[in-house]
Design a protein around this motif. Structure first.
Motif, PDB file in Angstrom:
ATOM      1  N   ASN A   1       0.832  -1.206   0.000  1.00 44.38           N
ATOM      2  CA  ASN A   1       0.000   0.000   0.000  1.00 44.38           C
ATOM      3  C   ASN A   1       0.871   1.264   0.000  1.00 44.38           C
ATOM      4  O   ASN A   1       1.054   1.913   1.029  1.00 44.38           O
ATOM      5  CB  ASN A   1      -0.930  -0.008   1.214  1.00 44.38           C
ATOM      6  N   THR A   2       1.395   1.599  -1.172  1.00 45.23           N
ATOM      7  CA  THR A   2       2.274   2.757  -1.335  1.00 45.23           C
ATOM      8  C   THR A   2       1.813   3.564  -2.538  1.00 45.23           C
ATOM      9  O   THR A   2       1.024   3.078  -3.357  1.00 45.23           O
ATOM     10  CB  THR A   2       3.732   2.321  -1.587  1.00 45.23           C
ATOM     11  N   PRO A   3       2.312   4.795  -2.677  1.00 40.93           N
ATOM     12  CA  PRO A   3       1.953   5.577  -3.869  1.00 40.93           C
ATOM     13  C   PRO A   3       2.259   4.853  -5.179  1.00 40.93           C
ATOM     14  O   PRO A   3       1.445   4.885  -6.110  1.00 40.93           O
ATOM     15  CB  PRO A   3       2.805   6.844  -3.711  1.00 40.93           C
ATOM     16  N   ASN A   4       3.402   4.207  -5.268  1.00 39.46           N
ATOM     17  CA  ASN A   4       3.745   3.526  -6.510  1.00 39.46           C
ATOM     18  C   ASN A   4       2.825   2.337  -6.768  1.00 39.46           C
ATOM     19  O   ASN A   4       2.500   2.025  -7.923  1.00 39.46           O
ATOM     20  CB  ASN A   4       5.212   3.087  -6.495  1.00 39.46           C
ATOM     21  N   GLY A   5       2.409   1.678  -5.714  1.00 38.04           N
ATOM     22  CA  GLY A   5       1.453   0.595  -5.876  1.00 38.04           C
ATOM     23  C   GLY A   5       0.094   1.094  -6.324  1.00 38.04           C
ATOM     24  O   GLY A   5      -0.573   0.468  -7.173  1.00 38.04           O
ATOM     25  N   ARG A   6      -0.334   2.238  -5.778  1.00 35.09           N
ATOM     26  CA  ARG A   6      -1.643   2.801  -6.125  1.00 35.09           C
ATOM     27  C   ARG A   6      -1.699   3.222  -7.597  1.00 35.09           C
ATOM     28  O   ARG A   6      -2.757   3.177  -8.229  1.00 35.09           O
ATOM     29  CB  ARG A   6      -1.975   3.996  -5.235  1.00 35.09           C
ATOM     30  N   LYS A   7      -0.593   3.667  -8.150  1.00 37.71           N
ATOM     31  CA  LYS A   7      -0.580   4.014  -9.575  1.00 37.71           C
ATOM     32  C   LYS A   7      -1.109   2.850 -10.401  1.00 37.71           C
ATOM     33  O   LYS A   7      -1.881   3.032 -11.348  1.00 37.71           O
ATOM     34  CB  LYS A   7       0.863   4.267 -10.058  1.00 37.71           C
ATOM     35  N   ILE A   8      -0.662   1.644 -10.059  1.00 35.14           N
ATOM     36  CA  ILE A   8      -0.977   0.489 -10.886  1.00 35.14           C
ATOM     37  C   ILE A   8      -2.385  -0.024 -10.619  1.00 35.14           C
ATOM     38  O   ILE A   8      -3.099  -0.407 -11.550  1.00 35.14           O
ATOM     39  CB  ILE A   8       0.066  -0.630 -10.683  1.00 35.14           C
ATOM     40  N   SER A   9      -2.809  -0.035  -9.370  1.00 30.84           N
ATOM     41  CA  SER A   9      -4.180  -0.493  -9.102  1.00 30.84           C
ATOM     42  C   SER A   9      -5.190   0.436  -9.765  1.00 30.84           C
ATOM     43  O   SER A   9      -6.201  -0.018 -10.310  1.00 30.84           O
ATOM     44  CB  SER A   9      -4.442  -0.619  -7.594  1.00 30.84           C
ATOM     45  N   VAL A  10      -4.908   1.743  -9.749  1.00 30.51           N
ATOM     46  CA  VAL A  10      -5.793   2.692 -10.427  1.00 30.51           C
ATOM     47  C   VAL A  10      -5.805   2.424 -11.932  1.00 30.51           C
ATOM     48  O   VAL A  10      -6.863   2.369 -12.566  1.00 30.51           O
ATOM     49  CB  VAL A  10      -5.371   4.148 -10.136  1.00 30.51           C
ATOM     50  N   ALA A  11      -4.622   2.248 -12.527  1.00 28.07           N
ATOM     51  CA  ALA A  11      -4.545   2.010 -13.968  1.00 28.07           C
ATOM     52  C   ALA A  11      -5.281   0.728 -14.347  1.00 28.07           C
ATOM     53  O   ALA A  11      -6.033   0.697 -15.341  1.00 28.07           O
ATOM     54  CB  ALA A  11      -3.086   1.937 -14.414  1.00 28.07           C
TER      55      ALA A  11
END
Length: 208
Positions: free
Chosen positions: A9-19
Motif C-alpha cells: 500500500n504505497t503511492p507507486n502501488g496505487r498508480k498500478i491499481s488505479v490504472a
C-alpha cells in the motif's frame, strides 16, 4: 487472464491499481510486505531485480506468453500499450504523456519520498535539514503541476497514464504536509480523478 499485481500500500502501488481498474483489466493482488523485507525474497527478485514494488506478472503477454514487468513507469507504459487505453497512438500526442510520466518518476515521487523519510525521524536536528530541503522542493513540484493544469483538465491532453502516475503521489499530500487549497488547479484535478468510480476502486483496493 488475470494479471498478478505484486505490491504494497504505497503511492507507486496505487498508480498500478488505479490504472488496472481504469483499463478494466482483471487482476489479483499479491501482497509484498515491505515492512518485513519480503521484497528481498528470491521469488520476488525474479520479477523485480531492483527489489522494489510494484511488479506485475501478465500470463497473457506479447505473443500470448507470460511476462513480468518491474518499475511502475514501465508497467504503466506496458499496460497502455497492451490495452490501447490512456496512451495515445500519435507520437505528437504521446510526447506530453512521456514528459509528465518522467517528471513524476524523476521528481514528484523521489522528492516527496524524502519528506516521508525525514518526517519520520525522531531526532529533531536530523529532521530539520532534510525537511527544509525536501519540503521546499516538493512544494515547488506541486507548483509546477499547478501551472501545468491551469486551463487544462489533465496533464497531457486526454486522461492518461501520466495522470495515474502523478495521482499515486498526490494521494499522499497530507503526509507531504501540503494543503491542496494552496494549489487550486491541482485540487480540481485531484478531486475530479478521485471522483471517478474506477479510480476510486483502485484507491480502495486492498494492497496489503
Amino acid at each position: 487472464m488475470t494479471i498478478e499485481l505484486h505490491t504494497w500500500n504505497t503511492p507507486n502501488g496505487r498508480k498500478i491499481s488505479v490504472a488496472l481498474e481504469e483499463m478494466g483489466l482483471p487482476y489479483k493482488v499479491v501482497p509484498v510486505n515491505i515492512t518485513k523485507g519480503e521484497q528481498m525474497a528470491p521469488a520476488f527478485l525474479e520479477i523485480s531485480p531492483n527489489n522494489k514494488i510494484p511488479a506485475i506478472v501478465d500470463p497473457d503477454g506479447p505473443g500470448g506468453k507470460r511476462v513480468s514487468i518491474f518499475e511502475s513507469g514501465a508497467i504503466l507504459l506496458y499496460l497502455g500499450e497492451k490495452t490501447g487505453k490512456f496512451l495515445p497512438k500519435p507520437l505528437a500526442e504521446r510526447i506530453p504523456v512521456y514528459e509528465w510520466l518522467m517528471w513524476q518518476m524523476g521528481g514528484f515521487g523521489p522528492m516527496p519520498g524524502q519528506v516521508h523519510h525525514f518526517i519520520a525521524l525522531e531526532n529533531e536536528q536530523d529532521r530539520a535539514y532534510g525537511l527544509k530541503r525536501y519540503m521546499a522542493e516538493t512544494r515547488r513540484l506541486y507548483d509546477v503541476l499547478d501551472r501545468r493544469l491551469a486551463g487544462r483538465e489533465f496533464v497531457a491532453g486526454d486522461l492518461s497514464i501520466a495522470d495515474f502516475a502523478i495521482l499515486g503521489w498526490a494521494w499522499r499530500h497530507p503526509r507531504h504536509k501540503v494543503d491542496l487549497a494552496d494549489f487550486p488547479n491541482v485540487k480540481r484535478w485531484y478531486d475530479a480523478l478521485m471522483a471517478r468510480p474506477a479510480t476510486k476502486r483502485g484507491m480502495e483496493a486492498k494492497l496489503d
